[in-house]
Design an enzyme around this catalytic site. Structure first.
Site, PDB file in Angstrom:
ATOM      1  N   LYS A  52      30.289  98.364  20.909  1.00  0.00           N
ATOM      2  CA  LYS A  52      29.870  99.193  19.355  1.00  0.00           C
ATOM      3  C   LYS A  52      31.358  99.874  19.345  1.00  0.00           C
ATOM      4  O   LYS A  52      31.497 101.075  20.254  1.00  0.00           O
ATOM      5  CB  LYS A  52      28.694  99.641  19.542  1.00  0.00           C
ATOM      6  N   GLU A  91      32.338  96.955  29.027  1.00  0.00           N
ATOM      7  CA  GLU A  91      30.894  97.497  28.640  1.00  0.00           C
ATOM      8  C   GLU A  91      29.707  96.375  28.624  1.00  0.00           C
ATOM      9  O   GLU A  91      28.570  96.387  28.945  1.00  0.00           O
ATOM     10  CB  GLU A  91      31.325  98.138  27.236  1.00  0.00           C
ATOM     11  N   LYS A 112      30.100  94.648  17.286  1.00  0.00           N
ATOM     12  CA  LYS A 112      29.887  95.297  16.232  1.00  0.00           C
ATOM     13  C   LYS A 112      30.998  96.505  15.795  1.00  0.00           C
ATOM     14  O   LYS A 112      31.251  97.330  16.778  1.00  0.00           O
ATOM     15  CB  LYS A 112      28.354  96.251  16.281  1.00  0.00           C
TER      16      LYS A 112
HETATM   17  C1  PBG Z   1      22.635 104.104  15.146  1.00  0.00           C
HETATM   18  C2  PBG Z   1      23.189 102.603  14.365  1.00  0.00           C
HETATM   19  C3  PBG Z   1      24.209 102.753  13.417  1.00  0.00           C
HETATM   20  C4  PBG Z   1      24.436 101.404  13.063  1.00  0.00           C
HETATM   21  C5  PBG Z   1      23.339 100.657  13.645  1.00  0.00           C
HETATM   22  N1  PBG Z   1      22.579 101.717  14.223  1.00  0.00           N
HETATM   23  C6  PBG Z   1      25.097 103.917  12.877  1.00  0.00           C
HETATM   24  C7  PBG Z   1      26.094 104.664  13.788  1.00  0.00           C
HETATM   25  O1  PBG Z   1      26.294 104.282  14.939  1.00  0.00           O
HETATM   26  O2  PBG Z   1      26.657 105.622  13.251  1.00  0.00           O
HETATM   27  C8  PBG Z   1      25.435 100.997  12.136  1.00  0.00           C
HETATM   28  C9  PBG Z   1      25.048  99.880  11.186  1.00  0.00           C
HETATM   29  C10 PBG Z   1      25.552  99.518  10.005  1.00  0.00           C
HETATM   30  O3  PBG Z   1      26.372 100.149   9.755  1.00  0.00           O
HETATM   31  O4  PBG Z   1      25.117  98.727   9.109  1.00  0.00           O
HETATM   32  N2  PBG Z   1      23.234 104.517  16.090  1.00  0.00           N
END
Ligand code: PBG
Length: 296
Positions: free
Chosen positions: A166, A206, A221
């Protein structure tokens, strides 16, 4: 997989301005929406809570409340439907500072202080009936501790979908509006725990660690600007690989479609490219709309 936002205290639905076509749902309007999603052939939803701002605090304590909005939503969905429910582990919807973990005295997100809270949150979600626990917090070691806690609490069949690669991305903006965490986070960034945009090798490290720690599935992501990462992960590890077409990706395509700068077919094109890159499953705000299109 359709992400869905459930808001505490809301009756009916309310649109999310920065996510065209997507709404927050109150518990009273959830069953009908789940029925619709399910009838389209979508087999899973990812549930995200929008909590009462008055309940946010430094420690994100409402995340551990077995009667919080996400637990209520999960119980309600699982008692009325056999759709699979994915639940995020992270504190950002619950904290007054909008971070995914607990801060130390200097305001730095403290990895090891955050772990026990995240583990407890995971158990709350498993108890509520979540089929998949999805740690999106990016603390080191959390998959190992969550796996152990699930085993210790006899949740042998609860899956772990790790947000393994992520990135610290600006494409999450509309999501933070949707759960109401952007104002809390302010100008803060998640750079100290989410990954550097320019690094692909760290993504492989990771993912490798999370698999060793007990993740059943891994996620990359954002999606579209990170297709090289999706391909590298799938080629290297051959495990179920999910990709999240995140809020900003969806919003920018939607905005261009609404302005008639792009044909609406770009959405399906973008999703097909995830599959081409090696993704097994895709989370997208367009799930309902694309399923409708594919079925017609
Ligand atoms: C929470 C989370 C986030 C997203 C999914 N779970 C936001 C972040 O990490 O700030 C983002 C999903 C999206 O942008 O559609 N940690």
């Amino acid at each position: 997989i359709q992400p869905i936002f459930v808001r505490e205290g809301l009756n009916g639905t309310e649109p999310i301005n920065s996510l065209p076509g997507i709404s927050r749902f109150g518990l009273d309007s959830l069953d009908k929406e789940i029925e619709l999603i399910s009838s389209l052939g979508i087999n899973a939803v990812a549930v995200f809570p929008v909590i009462d701002p008055a309940k946010k605090d430094e420690g994100g304590t409402d995340s551990l409340n077995e009667n919080n909005i996400v637990s209520q939503a999960i119980r309600q969905i699982k008692s009325n439907s056999d759709i699979a429910v994915i639940a995020d582990v992270a504190l950002d919807p619950y904290t007054s500072h909008g971070h995914d973990g607990i801060l130390d005295e200097d305001g730095y997100v403290d990895n090891d202080k955050s772990l026990p809270v995240l583990v407890e949150q995971a158990i709350v979600l498993a108890k509520a009936g979540a089929d998949m626990i999805a740690p999106s917090d990016m603390m080191d070691g959390r998959v190992r501790f969550i796996r152990k806690a699930l085993e210790d609490n006899a949740f042998y069949n609860t899956l772990i979908l790790s947000y393994a690669a992520k990135y610290s991305s600006k494409f999450y903006g509309p999501f933070r509006d949707a759960v109401g965490s952007s104002a809390n986070l302010g100008v803060g960034s998640k750079d100290t725990y989410q990954m550097s945009v320019s690094n692909i090798e760290e993504a492989l490290h990771e993912v490798g660690l999370d698999i060793q720690e007990g993740a059943d599935m891994v996620m990359v992501k954002p999606g579209m600007p990170y297709l090289d990462v999706v391909k590298a992960v799938k080629d290297e590890f051959k495990v179920p690989t999910f990709v999240y077409q995140v809020s900003g990706e969806y919003a920018m395509l939607k905005a261009a479609i609404q302005n008639e700068w792009l044909s609406e077919d770009v959405m399906l094109e973008a999703l097909l490219c995830f599959k081409r890159a090696g993704a097994d499953c895709v989370l997208t705000y367009a799930a309902k709309e694309i399923a409708t299109k594919i079925n017609s």
